[in-house]
Design a protein around this motif. Structure first.
Motif, PDB file in Angstrom:
ATOM      1  N   LEU A 228       0.834  -1.203   0.000  1.00 13.59           N
ATOM      2  CA  LEU A 228       0.000   0.000   0.000  1.00 13.59           C
ATOM      3  C   LEU A 228       0.869   1.253   0.000  1.00 13.59           C
ATOM      4  O   LEU A 228       0.589   2.219  -0.725  1.00 13.59           O
ATOM      5  CB  LEU A 228      -0.914  -0.001   1.230  1.00 13.59           C
ATOM      6  CG  LEU A 228      -2.094  -0.976   1.213  1.00 13.59           C
ATOM      7  CD1 LEU A 228      -2.718  -1.058   2.588  1.00 13.59           C
ATOM      8  CD2 LEU A 228      -3.139  -0.544   0.181  1.00 13.59           C
ATOM      9  N   GLY A 231       2.186   2.130  -3.286  1.00 12.35           N
ATOM     10  CA  GLY A 231       1.179   2.427  -4.294  1.00 12.35           C
ATOM     11  C   GLY A 231       0.899   1.279  -5.239  1.00 12.35           C
ATOM     12  O   GLY A 231       0.267   1.473  -6.287  1.00 12.35           O
ATOM     13  N   GLU A 232       1.328   0.068  -4.890  1.00 13.15           N
ATOM     14  CA  GLU A 232       1.111  -1.086  -5.767  1.00 13.15           C
ATOM     15  C   GLU A 232      -0.201  -1.797  -5.473  1.00 13.15           C
ATOM     16  O   GLU A 232      -0.610  -2.686  -6.229  1.00 13.15           O
ATOM     17  CB  GLU A 232       2.278  -2.078  -5.617  1.00 13.15           C
ATOM     18  CG  GLU A 232       3.608  -1.537  -6.095  1.00 13.15           C
ATOM     19  CD  GLU A 232       4.637  -2.648  -6.251  1.00 13.15           C
ATOM     20  OE1 GLU A 232       4.260  -3.716  -6.764  1.00 13.15           O
ATOM     21  OE2 GLU A 232       5.787  -2.448  -5.841  1.00 13.15           O
ATOM     22  N   LEU A 233      -0.827  -1.447  -4.364  1.00 13.64           N
ATOM     23  CA  LEU A 233      -2.017  -2.164  -3.930  1.00 13.64           C
ATOM     24  C   LEU A 233      -3.074  -1.173  -3.476  1.00 13.64           C
ATOM     25  O   LEU A 233      -2.766  -0.177  -2.811  1.00 13.64           O
ATOM     26  CB  LEU A 233      -1.641  -3.106  -2.766  1.00 13.64           C
ATOM     27  CG  LEU A 233      -2.690  -4.092  -2.285  1.00 13.64           C
ATOM     28  CD1 LEU A 233      -2.927  -5.168  -3.349  1.00 13.64           C
ATOM     29  CD2 LEU A 233      -2.218  -4.759  -0.988  1.00 13.64           C
ATOM     30  N   VAL A 234      -4.326  -1.446  -3.847  1.00 12.48           N
ATOM     31  CA  VAL A 234      -5.447  -0.630  -3.396  1.00 12.48           C
ATOM     32  C   VAL A 234      -6.328  -1.436  -2.444  1.00 12.48           C
ATOM     33  O   VAL A 234      -6.735  -0.952  -1.396  1.00 12.48           O
ATOM     34  CB  VAL A 234      -6.279  -0.125  -4.593  1.00 12.48           C
ATOM     35  CG1 VAL A 234      -7.509   0.636  -4.101  1.00 12.48           C
ATOM     36  CG2 VAL A 234      -5.432   0.767  -5.498  1.00 12.48           C
ATOM     37  N   ASP A 235      -6.586  -2.687  -2.807  1.00 13.27           N
ATOM     38  CA  ASP A 235      -7.418  -3.577  -2.002  1.00 13.27           C
ATOM     39  C   ASP A 235      -6.512  -4.468  -1.166  1.00 13.27           C
ATOM     40  O   ASP A 235      -5.832  -5.355  -1.685  1.00 13.27           O
ATOM     41  CB  ASP A 235      -8.300  -4.422  -2.924  1.00 13.27           C
ATOM     42  CG  ASP A 235      -9.159  -5.436  -2.171  1.00 13.27           C
ATOM     43  OD1 ASP A 235      -9.171  -5.388  -0.925  1.00 13.27           O
ATOM     44  OD2 ASP A 235      -9.800  -6.261  -2.845  1.00 13.27           O
ATOM     45  N   GLY A 240      -7.638  -9.291  -2.598  1.00 14.68           N
ATOM     46  CA  GLY A 240      -6.878  -8.253  -3.282  1.00 14.68           C
ATOM     47  C   GLY A 240      -5.410  -8.606  -3.387  1.00 14.68           C
ATOM     48  O   GLY A 240      -4.765  -8.368  -4.426  1.00 14.68           O
ATOM     49  N   TRP A 244      -3.303  -9.369  -6.802  1.00 14.48           N
ATOM     50  CA  TRP A 244      -2.047  -8.666  -7.091  1.00 14.48           C
ATOM     51  C   TRP A 244      -0.952  -9.670  -7.447  1.00 14.48           C
ATOM     52  O   TRP A 244      -0.167  -9.444  -8.380  1.00 14.48           O
ATOM     53  CB  TRP A 244      -1.620  -7.834  -5.875  1.00 14.48           C
ATOM     54  CG  TRP A 244      -0.314  -7.126  -6.080  1.00 14.48           C
ATOM     55  CD1 TRP A 244      -0.120  -5.888  -6.617  1.00 14.48           C
ATOM     56  CD2 TRP A 244       0.993  -7.647  -5.778  1.00 14.48           C
ATOM     57  NE1 TRP A 244       1.225  -5.600  -6.667  1.00 14.48           N
ATOM     58  CE2 TRP A 244       1.933  -6.663  -6.162  1.00 14.48           C
ATOM     59  CE3 TRP A 244       1.456  -8.834  -5.228  1.00 14.48           C
ATOM     60  CZ2 TRP A 244       3.301  -6.837  -5.998  1.00 14.48           C
ATOM     61  CZ3 TRP A 244       2.823  -9.024  -5.070  1.00 14.48           C
ATOM     62  CH2 TRP A 244       3.732  -8.022  -5.451  1.00 14.48           C
TER      63      TRP A 244
END
Length: 369
Positions: A228, A231-235, A240, A244
């Motif tokens: 997170l 910035g590579e993950l939102v969920d 999630g 990914w």
């Protein structure tokens, strides 16, 4: 509980009173055992306020199906804490016929104590955990590339961080099975136990349990938090994370290496698929009725009255639960981790559970906190 039983219980509650006193009682610290989160050494002794209260002060008392909690209570009585032998013998020899009899038995022989933090705060946090059930292979093949390991006998080998374990030749002999999802493996390590669904040489399905056997003494770091932050993950849910991993297979090993902690497992037969894993008390956990607690505050085996809400809902959750497990992240007087069971639905419930909590402990008459 039927309306007439609730009315009878209400009438009885109106006649009961208990003294109220606010002792400050520090306990000796104890390192957690089998956790819902990876075990870590306990920090300073937790200090709690125990206040004796009337039974009528327990919100929703009389509305729970206590018979649903009775198997968990009797399971805990297999390993009674000091001061509980007489009550446990009574509960086994005079089993209640219904929820009303169960309530009366508890009210006759136990006393209710409200739990609060040292500063007097009576509201804490309820979270949830579960036992994952995962498809596995006995050999490394296809997508099944992520091994579970048994505990190394060599202490130096056991303490290696995750990055040094991957591909290490001496770990090949310690491989129990292989999973097809690296974050399912991480989830299994965080929950502390799980079920493996494998197939034998005839194609027949076999379910076994893998239980916590130790860890490598390395600190736990959140892989999701690191992804997170980059910035590579939102969920950051398990789904999630798995999504990914499927999109970024070349980055998975480096992502996992952010967390140097490795949990080792031992495999156990599962003769009764309806029975939960053994918690820190050494008895099988009961879905919806067993909780992990801070054992420097609450003795294992203690019945607790829990008030919270249903996950993702304002509906009250008021029920009798048993302190039968511990966890590295479960610290403080008003803190509990509710065991939801096993499989996908239990995983969803566990992931949704994060809400305010109030707790009352039920102790035998004469037994002080």
């Amino acid at each position: 509980m039927a309306w007439w039983a609730r009315g009878a219980l209400a009438a009885i509650l109106g006649t009961l009173a208990a003294c109220s006193s606010p002792p400050l009682l520090p306990r000796e610290p104890t390192a957690p055992a089998t956790p819902g989160q990876p075990p870590v050494a306990a920090p300073a002794v937790a200090v709690a306020r125990w206040v004796a209260v009337d039974w009528k002060d327990l919100p929703g008392w009389g509305g729970d199906d206590l018979m649903a909690a009775w198997p968990a209570l009797l399971a805990g009585c297999q390993r009674p804490a000091p001061g509980w032998a007489e009550f446990c013998a009574r509960a086994a020899l005079q089993p209640p016929a219904d929820a009303l009899e169960a309530a009366l038995l508890l009210m006759k022989h136990l006393r209710a104590w409200r739990l609060a933090a040292d500063g007097g705060d009576t509201t804490g946090l309820l979270t949830g955990y579960f036992e994952p059930q995962l498809t596995a292979s006995r050999t490394r093949q296809g997508a099944f590339q992520w091994p579970l390991h048994t505990l190394p006998a060599d202490p130096a080998l056991r303490r290696l961080p995750r990055r040094d374990i991957d591909g290490h030749p001496r770990f090949a002999a310690l491989e129990l099975a292989f999973l097809d999802d690296p974050f399912a493996l991480l989830q299994l390590q965080i929950q502390g136990s799980g079920r493996l669904v494998t197939r034998d040489e005839t194609g027949a399905e076999r379910i076994s349990r893998v239980a916590f056997a130790g860890h490598n003494d390395q600190p736990f770091e959140s892989v999701a938090k690191a992804l997170l932050a980059r910035g590579e993950l939102v969920d950051a849910s398990w789904k999630g994370l798995s999504d990914w991993a499927r999109r970024n297979p070349a980055k998975v090993r480096d992502a996992l290496a952010v967390n140097p902690r490795v949990v080792y497992f031992r495999e156990e037969a599962l003769p009764d698929a309806t029975q939960g894993p053994r918690g820190a008390q050494g008895v099988p956990l009961t879905p919806g009725r067993s909780v992990a607690i801070d054992r420097s505050v609450i003795a294992l085996g203690t019945p607790l009255w829990l008030e919270s809400t249903e996950p993702l809902s304002p509906t009250p959750m008021r029920r009798l639960v048993l302190a039968q497990d511990t966890g590295g992240a479960i610290l403080g007087a008003v803190r509990a981790d509710l065991f939801w069971g096993w499989g996908d639905e239990a995983g969803l419930q566990a992931g949704r559970t994060k809400q305010p909590l109030r707790l009352w402990a039920l102790l035998p008459e004469g037994l002080k906190p």
